[in-house]
Design a protein around this motif. Sequence first.
Motif, PDB file in Angstrom:
ATOM      1  N   ALA A 154       4.264  63.138  49.220  1.00  0.00           N
ATOM      2  CA  ALA A 154       3.944  64.249  49.047  1.00  0.00           C
ATOM      3  C   ALA A 154       4.883  65.534  49.499  1.00  0.00           C
ATOM      4  O   ALA A 154       4.971  66.645  48.981  1.00  0.00           O
ATOM      5  N   LEU A 167      -1.117  68.859  50.141  1.00  0.00           N
ATOM      6  CA  LEU A 167      -0.564  69.531  48.911  1.00  0.00           C
ATOM      7  C   LEU A 167      -1.395  70.258  47.991  1.00  0.00           C
ATOM      8  O   LEU A 167      -2.573  69.775  48.022  1.00  0.00           O
ATOM      9  N   MET A 195       2.851  72.715  50.148  1.00  0.00           N
ATOM     10  CA  MET A 195       2.547  71.742  51.352  1.00  0.00           C
ATOM     11  C   MET A 195       1.822  72.810  52.381  1.00  0.00           C
ATOM     12  O   MET A 195       2.506  73.859  52.901  1.00  0.00           O
TER      13      MET A 195
END
Length: 186
Positions: free
Chosen positions: A45, A120, A125
């Motif tokens: 991610a 996320l 983020m």
Amino acid sequence: MINTLKKIAVATVFCVSASSASAQSQGQSQTPPPPPCTSDENFRAFDFWIGTWEVTPWAGGNVAGNNVIAPAEGGCLLTENWTNIQGGTGRSINFYNPNTGKWRQIWIAGGYSIDIEGGLEDGAMILEGSIFYYAQKNTVPFKGTWSPQPDGSVRQFLEQYNAETKEWAVWFDGRYVKTGDTDSAD
């Protein structure tokens, strides 16, 4: 008796050699399992932040410094190595914890440390936690947002809570422009 000992010695060497060869052939035919951090997409991610970056203020201006974000430990960790234009440095480790389902960053620089976690949200983020100032011996709420941009850059927006005004204040707002790839897994 000597012939018997020779025969035993030869038989022992043969058995040990055969056993070793068998173990080696078994080891060669078995494919090692993939690193555990490559089988879960959550570990990827924050990959948009991997690279070698030149960092400037988001609103424009002179280069503030350079940052290298690299995968490590078989893809289970991202390391950050920051150097500002005055030569100051900072380091962080960033990792996904499958037990909590959150990403965590632990940042250390001269005079303070940051410990934030999250994940996320809408492609960005977002990590929240605290910053600890060593000299003042105080901890303050802190949060950061890393947003990939359409042009390939990344915006890093960091905020610190001000208890006196009861508002969040900008701590750093920067544009990361990639100057090179960092794709080594260790």
